[in-house]
Design an enzyme around this catalytic site. Structure first.
Site, short mmCIF file in Angstrom:
data_model
loop_
_atom_site.label_atom_id
_atom_site.label_comp_id
_atom_site.label_asym_id
_atom_site.label_seq_id
_atom_site.Cartn_x
_atom_site.Cartn_y
_atom_site.Cartn_z
N HIS A 148 39.76 3.25 116.48
CA HIS A 148 40.19 3.99 115.29
C HIS A 148 38.99 4.49 114.48
CE1 HIS A 148 39.35 0.38 113.00
NE2 HIS A 148 40.18 -0.31 113.76
N LYS B 13 43.16 -1.85 122.41
CA LYS B 13 43.64 -1.35 121.12
C LYS B 13 42.94 -0.03 120.83
CE LYS B 13 44.82 -5.81 119.18
NZ LYS B 13 44.43 -6.80 118.18
N HIS C 231 36.14 2.23 113.68
CA HIS C 231 35.14 2.01 114.73
C HIS C 231 34.18 3.20 114.81
CE1 HIS C 231 38.47 -0.65 116.39
NE2 HIS C 231 37.47 -1.47 116.14
N1 ARG Z 1 36.38 -6.04 117.15
C1 ARG Z 1 36.54 -6.11 115.74
C2 ARG Z 1 37.61 -5.12 115.29
O1 ARG Z 1 37.71 -4.06 115.82
C3 ARG Z 1 35.28 -5.82 115.00
C4 ARG Z 1 34.16 -6.80 115.28
C5 ARG Z 1 33.25 -6.97 114.13
N2 ARG Z 1 32.17 -7.84 114.44
C6 ARG Z 1 32.20 -9.16 114.52
N3 ARG Z 1 31.14 -9.79 114.85
N4 ARG Z 1 33.31 -9.82 114.22
O2 ARG Z 1 38.34 -5.36 114.34
#
Ligand code: ARG
Length: 545
Positions: free
Chosen positions: A143, A140, A146
């Protein structure tokens, strides 16, 4: 820390008059921010913070009177050359030459440790913190949410480490879940091994977008389901393809992070927690917290009345885990493995519900640390603009400064125009100032503060820089309390502005040697603190523009 010596001296005199231990007074004495109205004092004591009766009765007028009474009982000495009062404050002006001498000596002696050794931090216990940030999803888009998590998480980690805490920087990749079924099928149809190697993030994203268009097709659906099932069953071939997706993506992430000056101690991810998720489900069941719905899914009741008016789904009807189940397992694992004092998640605000549920379930399971953990969470608004990973971005530094300005949790709108503008209050201004001050040092050489005649640094523009340098530890302290970079950002922008003004009105070139030397030393100190602050923010100071 220069300000410590002054604060201590003021506190010791106050302590005699007020009959309070000096330690209790130190935090009530703060450096006065530099303002356009010149001739401000260096430190102030807020009277309200030391009077016992600061209830509603003690009105502003009363406080002002108290400040005057207190000031009358204080005397100037070798350190304090002037005592005055403001609305509810007693103000102290430090002996001008002592101010210049002490600040310059301390800044140049402490170097990168200036400010962090302040006694403001002496009562703060050293802790171990696991800081999770960035955490993109494979296939993905990486963005803007992030990117912001990356920048802010990196700042929090830098700050904590600078203050002497033990820090573990963790990236928790979105590397598992149903979407990998679809991605696997997509790759079998449109994948290209060469492209996967050369630009994995872009290629996997394209494949994912392409197969998504056919995601409603029954055949594709079935194939995706099969692929993910095989993955969960650890079928060797399927797993090996998935592992390539992950490994190549991490390699590219590392390259991007490197450009941003960011590194991680651990690349964790959702995929690590398939088995442990099953253990979590078992624990929930044993504790009587797992309820089966008619659809066959497993939920945890989070409602107050225990009527399922609020719940969280933790198990699919086929028994497999969800995002939250893996996060439960990951949180427990982090605590067991690192036995840390603090766990910080830096993630976008769109996930705040998810994290609320996560911490609530952990508490129900009896993990009391989830309570304090919740306070440390820093959600912020994500404006969901995608970050073009592949551009040769000329303004990484601008991005940093723009991201840092607002409150993290405000509904802040990201704008590329603003990020790319190179004038005004941006990271470029910090870099430009740093480069100019650096070249000044190159031309005139390093000066030792001990050799400097500080009587040459008495112009208002010089004093303003010194006063501002005096405040650095308080600004670090503020940021360490709320983990917000904005305090440091605005401090550095002010420092740059004050240094630029001073550079104009107090030239080095063409001045008498003694004056030139003193000014050089002042600019050297300003550059040193500017560089320290920029590094905390994750900006590598440049020496040329
Ligand atoms: N990978 C997730 C996203 O991009 C964010 C992760 C956040 N951290 C967690 N421990 N859930 O939406």
């Amino acid at each position: 820390m220069a300000s410590c010596a002054f604060r201590r001296s003021i506190a010791s005199q106050l302590s005699k008059v007020l009959d309070l231990p000096p330690e209790n007074l130190i935090k009530s004495i703060s450096a006065v921010p530099v303002s356009k109205k010149r001739h401000v004092a260096d430190f102030q004591l807020s009277v309200a913070s030391v009077t016992e009766d600061s209830s509603s009765e003690s009105l502003a007028q009363d406080l002002h009177l108290q400040a005057q009474k207190l000031a009358e009982r204080l005397k100037c000495d070798a350190v304090v050359s002037e005592i005055s009062t403001g609305p509810g404050t007693v103000n102290f002006t430090i002996n001008r030459e002592l101010l210049a001498k002490t600040v310059l000596q301390q800044v140049l002696k402490d170097g990168s440790e200036y400010g962090v050794k302040s006694e403001l931090f002496s009562t703060v216990p050293r802790q171990k913190a696991v800081i999770e940030f960035s955490s993109p999803n494979i296939a993905k888009k990486f963005h803007i949410g992030h990117l912001r998590s990356t920048i802010i998480g990196n700042f929090i980690a830098n700050l904590k480490a600078a203050l002497g805490h033990e820090v573990i920087r963790m990236n928790y990749l979105g590397d598992w879940g149903m979407q990998f079924g679809l991605l696997g099928v997509g790759f079998q149809c449109f994948g290209n091994k060469e492209k996967l190697k050369s630009s994995p993030l872009q290629h996997l994203f394209e494949v994912y977008v392409q197969i998504n268009k056919e995601a409603d097709d029954e055949n594709v659906k079935k194939l995706a389901k099969d692929f993910f099932r095989k993955l969960e069953e650890h079928d060797e071939q399927t797993l090996s393809l998935w592992k390539q997706f992950r490994d190549f993506s991490i390699e590219e992430y590392i390259r991007i992070y490197k450009r941003l000056g960011v590194h991680f101690d651990e690349y964790s991810g959702e995929s690590f927690y398939q088995e442990k998720s099953q253990e979590v489900l078992k624990m929930l069941e044993d504790k009587g917290l797992l309820q089966k719905t008619v659809k066959g899914t497993g939920v945890v009741d989070l409602s107050e009345k225990k009527d399922l008016s609020l719940f969280s789904t933790v198990m699919r009807s086929d028994g497999t885990s969800l995002y939250i189940t893996r996060d439960l397992a990951a949180a427990i694992d982090r605590m067991n493995k690192h036995s840390c004092d603090t766990m910080i998640y830096v993630t976008d605000k769109t996930q705040s519900n998810h994290f609320q549920h996560l911490f609530q379930i952990l508490k129900l399971m009896g993990y009391d640390w989830a309570e304090s953990n919740q306070r440390d969470r820093r959600p912020y608004r994500d404006s969901r603009e995608s970050w073009p990973c592949s551009t040769n971005n000329p303004s990484d530094v601008n991005l940093f400064s723009q991201d840092f300005r607002g409150l993290l949790s405000s509904d802040y709108q990201f704008s590329w125009d603003r990020a790319l503008q190179s004038r005004g209050d941006t990271g470029v201004f910090l870099q430009y100032t740093h480069a100019r001050l650096h070249s000044l040092e190159q031309i005139h050489g390093n000066k030792q503060p001990t050799d400097v005649n500080v009587a040459c640094l008495q112009e208002p523009d010089a004093i303003s820089v010194l006063q501002h340098l005096l405040r650095y530890d308080e600004v670090l302290y503020q940021s360490s309390q709320d983990l917000q970079p904005k305090h440091i950002v605005s401090y550095l922008l002010t420092l740059s502005r004050l240094a630029a003004v001073a550079h104009k009105t107090l030239p080095v070139k063409g001045s008498a040697p003694e004056v030139a030397q003193a000014r050089c030393c002042l600019f050297q100190a300003a550059r040193s603190v500017l560089a320290n602050g920029m590094k905390l923010l994750g900006i590598t100071p440049v020496t040329q523009m």
